[in-house]
Design a protein around this motif. Structure first.
Motif, PDB file in Angstrom:
ATOM      1  N   THR A  51      32.804  43.733  30.279  1.00  0.00           N
ATOM      2  CA  THR A  51      32.781  43.434  31.707  1.00  0.00           C
ATOM      3  C   THR A  51      33.658  42.234  32.011  1.00  0.00           C
ATOM      4  O   THR A  51      33.623  41.228  31.293  1.00  0.00           O
ATOM      5  N   LEU A  52      34.442  42.326  33.077  1.00  0.00           N
ATOM      6  CA  LEU A  52      35.137  41.171  33.618  1.00  0.00           C
ATOM      7  C   LEU A  52      34.254  40.548  34.694  1.00  0.00           C
ATOM      8  O   LEU A  52      33.733  41.258  35.558  1.00  0.00           O
ATOM      9  N   VAL A  53      34.090  39.238  34.629  1.00  0.00           N
ATOM     10  CA  VAL A  53      33.181  38.533  35.530  1.00  0.00           C
ATOM     11  C   VAL A  53      33.961  37.461  36.277  1.00  0.00           C
ATOM     12  O   VAL A  53      34.549  36.564  35.656  1.00  0.00           O
ATOM     13  N   ARG A  54      33.982  37.553  37.586  1.00  0.00           N
ATOM     14  CA  ARG A  54      34.636  36.516  38.384  1.00  0.00           C
ATOM     15  C   ARG A  54      33.750  35.280  38.446  1.00  0.00           C
ATOM     16  O   ARG A  54      32.610  35.338  38.882  1.00  0.00           O
ATOM     17  N   CYS A  55      34.305  34.160  38.003  1.00  0.00           N
ATOM     18  CA  CYS A  55      33.584  32.883  38.024  1.00  0.00           C
ATOM     19  C   CYS A  55      34.142  31.909  39.040  1.00  0.00           C
ATOM     20  O   CYS A  55      33.462  30.940  39.406  1.00  0.00           O
TER      21      CYS A  55
ATOM     22  N   ALA B  17      35.683  37.333  30.314  1.00  0.00           N
ATOM     23  CA  ALA B  17      35.349  38.667  29.809  1.00  0.00           C
ATOM     24  C   ALA B  17      34.106  38.580  28.940  1.00  0.00           C
ATOM     25  O   ALA B  17      34.024  37.729  28.038  1.00  0.00           O
ATOM     26  N   HIS B  18      33.147  39.448  29.206  1.00  0.00           N
ATOM     27  CA  HIS B  18      31.977  39.564  28.335  1.00  0.00           C
ATOM     28  C   HIS B  18      32.181  40.751  27.409  1.00  0.00           C
ATOM     29  O   HIS B  18      32.445  41.873  27.860  1.00  0.00           O
ATOM     30  N   VAL B  19      32.096  40.480  26.104  1.00  0.00           N
ATOM     31  CA  VAL B  19      32.296  41.525  25.082  1.00  0.00           C
ATOM     32  C   VAL B  19      31.016  41.620  24.269  1.00  0.00           C
ATOM     33  O   VAL B  19      30.763  40.799  23.376  1.00  0.00           O
ATOM     34  N   PRO B  20      30.176  42.618  24.542  1.00  0.00           N
ATOM     35  CA  PRO B  20      28.840  42.649  23.930  1.00  0.00           C
ATOM     36  C   PRO B  20      28.827  42.964  22.445  1.00  0.00           C
ATOM     37  O   PRO B  20      27.883  42.579  21.745  1.00  0.00           O
ATOM     38  N   HIS B  21      29.867  43.644  21.932  1.00  0.00           N
ATOM     39  CA  HIS B  21      29.808  44.072  20.535  1.00  0.00           C
ATOM     40  C   HIS B  21      30.337  43.034  19.550  1.00  0.00           C
ATOM     41  O   HIS B  21      30.202  43.206  18.340  1.00  0.00           O
TER      42      HIS B  21
ATOM     43  N   GLY C  62      27.203  39.278  21.116  1.00  0.00           N
ATOM     44  CA  GLY C  62      28.023  39.105  22.301  1.00  0.00           C
ATOM     45  C   GLY C  62      28.839  37.830  22.322  1.00  0.00           C
ATOM     46  O   GLY C  62      28.531  36.847  21.640  1.00  0.00           O
ATOM     47  N   ALA C  63      29.919  37.866  23.107  1.00  0.00           N
ATOM     48  CA  ALA C  63      30.795  36.703  23.263  1.00  0.00           C
ATOM     49  C   ALA C  63      31.387  36.697  24.664  1.00  0.00           C
ATOM     50  O   ALA C  63      31.556  37.747  25.294  1.00  0.00           O
ATOM     51  N   LEU C  64      31.690  35.492  25.117  1.00  0.00           N
ATOM     52  CA  LEU C  64      32.487  35.305  26.332  1.00  0.00           C
ATOM     53  C   LEU C  64      33.887  34.872  25.930  1.00  0.00           C
ATOM     54  O   LEU C  64      34.050  33.960  25.109  1.00  0.00           O
ATOM     55  N   LEU C  65      34.895  35.516  26.501  1.00  0.00           N
ATOM     56  CA  LEU C  65      36.285  35.083  26.367  1.00  0.00           C
ATOM     57  C   LEU C  65      36.627  34.410  27.693  1.00  0.00           C
ATOM     58  O   LEU C  65      36.577  35.045  28.745  1.00  0.00           O
TER      59      LEU C  65
ATOM     60  N   SER D 217      23.426  36.238  33.307  1.00  0.00           N
ATOM     61  CA  SER D 217      22.723  37.473  32.930  1.00  0.00           C
ATOM     62  C   SER D 217      23.317  38.168  31.709  1.00  0.00           C
ATOM     63  O   SER D 217      22.784  39.196  31.268  1.00  0.00           O
ATOM     64  N   TYR D 218      24.385  37.607  31.135  1.00  0.00           N
ATOM     65  CA  TYR D 218      25.067  38.255  30.011  1.00  0.00           C
ATOM     66  C   TYR D 218      24.671  37.590  28.689  1.00  0.00           C
ATOM     67  O   TYR D 218      24.777  36.366  28.557  1.00  0.00           O
ATOM     68  N   PRO D 219      24.241  38.380  27.720  1.00  0.00           N
ATOM     69  CA  PRO D 219      23.912  37.787  26.421  1.00  0.00           C
ATOM     70  C   PRO D 219      25.172  37.448  25.633  1.00  0.00           C
ATOM     71  O   PRO D 219      26.092  38.259  25.540  1.00  0.00           O
ATOM     72  N   PHE D 220      25.227  36.231  25.086  1.00  0.00           N
ATOM     73  CA  PHE D 220      26.385  35.854  24.273  1.00  0.00           C
ATOM     74  C   PHE D 220      25.990  34.789  23.269  1.00  0.00           C
ATOM     75  O   PHE D 220      25.252  33.863  23.574  1.00  0.00           O
ATOM     76  N   GLU D 221      26.498  34.961  22.068  1.00  0.00           N
ATOM     77  CA  GLU D 221      26.308  33.998  20.989  1.00  0.00           C
ATOM     78  C   GLU D 221      27.474  33.030  20.893  1.00  0.00           C
ATOM     79  O   GLU D 221      27.324  31.905  20.428  1.00  0.00           O
TER      80      GLU D 221
END
Length: 274
Positions: free
Chosen positions: A166-170, A180-184, A190-193, A233-237
């Protein structure tokens, strides 16, 4: 006709018979024109003096950056994904060796970019991989210096991709500032770019937020809280920032929370350095 590249920010302009008179990206308060004045180069000249370095940032994530350092010196990230690879952010240089190595890694299905400072050579990259779409938030359309039919100007707060990405506007750094949220990634945690919309600090334990990094213009507390809310709301490590070595590999959600608290406290005069 030549597509000139700004030496300071790395933005490639639409083709012209002579060097552009100015770079609006650099003249904006978030960037700068160097003390030596506006300077230009070309992709051909850059290929003669520079190369791209490619190495793993994490399992399923390749960093691509230019050596020696050029312009802002960000590095792009190639996300390996079952439904096709995503190129996150971009750099000015693309050459035959880079194309071959990226193809070996599975190629590129689409390009998505966090904000205008990293638009750089996006159209050249798209062409090199068969005119793949470039996903940019529509709020930042005015900063595109080389338009193309391959650019998909998306609107709203999120843009769903494939494989759950998902692309998320911040907002913040730019009106359309995107992560970008990359769940895999990171074994499904998960990770945020984030580019430098959420910038990983030198200690790799905190993040920072600025309207302008080179000119030291901070964001408001409201804008920073808005960034945190956008990704809540996005899970990320993990968080992977804009430059080599700028990643928080563990417990990045907590790092973001304490960084927001520290930043807001500093703005409000309540931070004592503890």
């Amino acid at each position: 006709m030549t597509c000139f590249i700004c030496v300071t920010c790395g933005t490639q302009f639409t083709d012209s018979a002579r060097e552009p008179e100015r770079c609006p990206v650099c003249e904006d308060e978030r960037q700068y024109v160097g003390q030596g004045g506006q300077r230009w180069t070309t992709l051909e000249a850059l290929r003669a003096t520079h190369r791209n370095h490619i190495e793993a940032e994490a399992d399923g994530l390749l960093g691509i950056g230019t050596e020696p350092a050029f312009a802002i010196n960000e590095r792009a990230l190639l996300v390996h994904s079952p439904g096709g690879n995503l190129l996150w952010d971009c750099i000015a240089l693309v050459d035959d060796d880079t194309v071959a190595r990226v193809r070996e890694a599975g190629g590129i299905r689409a390009i998505a970019i966090s904000h205008p400072h990293y638009y750089s050579g996006m159209v050249e990259w798209s062409r090199a991989f068969g005119d793949v779409p470039i996903l940019l938030h529509a709020a930042d359309r005015e900063w595109v210096m080389r338009d193309s039919s391959v650019i998909d100007y998306w609107d709203g707060e999120t843009r769903m991709l494939w494989d759950g990405m998902t692309l998320v506007r911040c907002g913040g750094h730019f009106a359309g500032g995107t992560v970008a949220h990359v769940p895999h990634l990171h074994e499904g945690r998960g990770a945020l770019l984030t580019g430098d919309v959420i910038q990983v600090a030198m200690d790799n334990r905190h993040v920072g937020f600025m309207r302008s990094f080179p000119n030291y213009i901070p964001l408001s507390a409201h804008a920073v809280r808005g960034i945190a809310t956008a990704v809540a709301s996005y899970p990320f490590e993990a968080i992977h920032g804009a430059w080599w070595g700028r990643s928080i590999a563990f417990d990045a959600r907590a790092a973001l929370a304490r960084s927001v608290d520290r930043y807001v406290a500093a703005l409000e005069g309540a931070y004592d350095g503890a």
